[in-house]
Design an enzyme around this catalytic site. Structure first.
Site, PDB file in Angstrom:
ATOM      1  N   ASN A  11       0.866  -1.180   0.000  1.00 44.20           N
ATOM      2  CA  ASN A  11       0.000   0.000   0.000  1.00 44.20           C
ATOM      3  C   ASN A  11       0.902   1.228   0.000  1.00 44.20           C
ATOM      4  OD1 ASN A  11      -1.791   2.058   0.510  1.00 44.20           O
ATOM      5  ND2 ASN A  11      -2.394   1.347   2.553  1.00 44.20           N
ATOM      6  N   LYS A  13       0.031   4.223  -0.191  1.00 44.87           N
ATOM      7  CA  LYS A  13      -0.623   5.386   0.428  1.00 44.87           C
ATOM      8  C   LYS A  13      -0.424   6.611  -0.480  1.00 44.87           C
ATOM      9  CE  LYS A  13      -0.133   3.129   4.845  1.00 44.87           C
ATOM     10  NZ  LYS A  13       0.028   3.203   6.296  1.00 44.87           N
ATOM     11  N   HIS A  95      -9.441   1.322   5.170  1.00 42.00           N
ATOM     12  CA  HIS A  95      -8.161   1.477   5.870  1.00 42.00           C
ATOM     13  C   HIS A  95      -8.383   2.410   7.066  1.00 42.00           C
ATOM     14  CE1 HIS A  95      -4.030   2.502   6.770  1.00 42.00           C
ATOM     15  NE2 HIS A  95      -3.672   1.456   6.047  1.00 42.00           N
ATOM     16  N   GLY A 171       2.892   2.123  10.916  1.00 39.93           N
ATOM     17  CA  GLY A 171       3.902   3.167  10.794  1.00 39.93           C
ATOM     18  C   GLY A 171       4.647   3.478  12.084  1.00 39.93           C
ATOM     19  N   SER A 211       3.644  -2.311  10.344  1.00 44.62           N
ATOM     20  CA  SER A 211       5.088  -2.410  10.588  1.00 44.62           C
ATOM     21  C   SER A 211       5.682  -3.761  10.173  1.00 44.62           C
ATOM     22  CB  SER A 211       5.410  -2.097  12.056  1.00 44.62           C
ATOM     23  OG  SER A 211       5.093  -0.750  12.343  1.00 44.62           O
TER      24      SER A 211
HETATM   25  P1  13P Z   1       3.202   0.257   7.693  1.00 41.40           P
HETATM   26  O1  13P Z   1       3.674  -1.029   7.066  1.00 41.40           O
HETATM   27  O2  13P Z   1       3.932   1.465   7.228  1.00 41.40           O
HETATM   28  O3  13P Z   1       3.117   0.123   9.181  1.00 41.40           O
HETATM   29  O4  13P Z   1       1.690   0.498   7.180  1.00 41.40           O
HETATM   30  C1  13P Z   1       0.778  -0.547   7.278  1.00 41.40           C
HETATM   31  C2  13P Z   1      -0.431  -0.162   6.524  1.00 41.40           C
HETATM   32  O5  13P Z   1      -1.146   0.735   6.909  1.00 41.40           O
HETATM   33  C3  13P Z   1      -0.701  -0.882   5.275  1.00 41.40           C
HETATM   34  O6  13P Z   1      -1.983  -0.616   4.806  1.00 41.40           O
END
Ligand code: 13P
Length: 252
Positions: A11, A13, A95, A171, A211
């Protein structure tokens, strides 16, 4: 033995410009024939160009959100059909970043999921608890409500994927213990089995997200009912994401 095809999903984002396509090229060149399914969900602005790069479909392509309507007067929105038209096969819905920033409710996520499935997309439906909810012992109750509220009735097992993403792990570099991941994934599987929806609950893939990185992927992929990962930050680095894909291939 489970027949569920393992899935490593990235993802991106709100990250990714034309210049970043070179990183994707690197990933594709490293995995010309991946031993698990690999999905990349770039921003909508890159869908067309990523599709061109992945025309042989060794890497699947997905969107990150959609409107529940097919078309109409919804300035700034994108419909599931448009994403499918741009080459997407999957879509991330519900999400926690959208649930939190835009107040998306379970009912809205369900209607978007129905629209996505009607457009021929696989809906990756996200669920997850806050740290307060976990500390208060409410994790399973929250997840159960989200599953009931967000997963559309009558969807086939191939049309949905559930991603368990504890909000406090996204994150942050923090992850639940393997026992905590197992507890929630087993619970989600049991919840799906309890639904009398006509789909094969054991065929629905369950992803862990929050993470995930090369250093923890292998142990997470060894957890019961974990069929892959939804990866944020690490999916932006082709070497890191590649290492996660390799860990999943080894687990498959
Ligand atoms: P991270 O892997 O950066 O923690 O994000 C996870 C996430 O939100 C995937 O959709």
């Amino acid at each position: 033995m489970s027949q569920r095809r393992k899935l490593a999903a990235g993802n991106w984002k709100m990250n990714g410009l034309s210049a970043d396509l070179a990183k994707l090229r690197q990933l594709i060149d490293t995995y010309p024939n991946p031993g698990c399914e690999v999905l990349v969900c770039p921003p909508a602005t890159l869908l067309d160009r990523v599709r061109a790069l992945t025309a042989d479909k060794t890497i699947a392509l997905g969107g990150q959100d959609c409107h529940f309507a097919v078309n109409g007067a919804h300035t700034g929105d994108i419909s599931a059909r448009m994403l499918a038209d741009a080459g997407a096969e999957y879509i991330i819905l519900g999400h926690s970043e959208r649930r939190t920033a835009y107040g998306e409710t379970d009912a809205l996520v369900k209607s978007k999921s129905s629209a996505a499935i009607a457009a021929g997309l696989v809906a990756v439906i996200c669920v997850g608890e806050t740290l307060e909810q976990r500390k208060g012992g409410g994790t399973l109750e929250v997840i159960g409500e989200q599953i009931i509220g967000s997963v559309p009735e009558g969807a086939s097992e191939d049309a949905i994927v559930i991603a368990y993403e504890p909000i406090w792990a996204i994150g942050t570099g923090r992850t639940p213990t393997l026992a905590q991941i197992a507890e929630v994934h087993d619970f989600i599987r049991a919840q799906l089995r309890m639904r009398d929806d006509g789909f094969a609950a054991d065929g629905v893939r369950l992803l862990y997200g929050g993470s995930v990185k090369p250093s923890n992927a292998e142990e997470i992929f060894g957890v019961s009912n974990v069929d892959g990962a939804l990866v944020g930050g690490a999916s932006l680095d082709p070497t890191d994401f590649g290492a996660i894909v390799s860990a999943l291939e080894a687990a498959a």
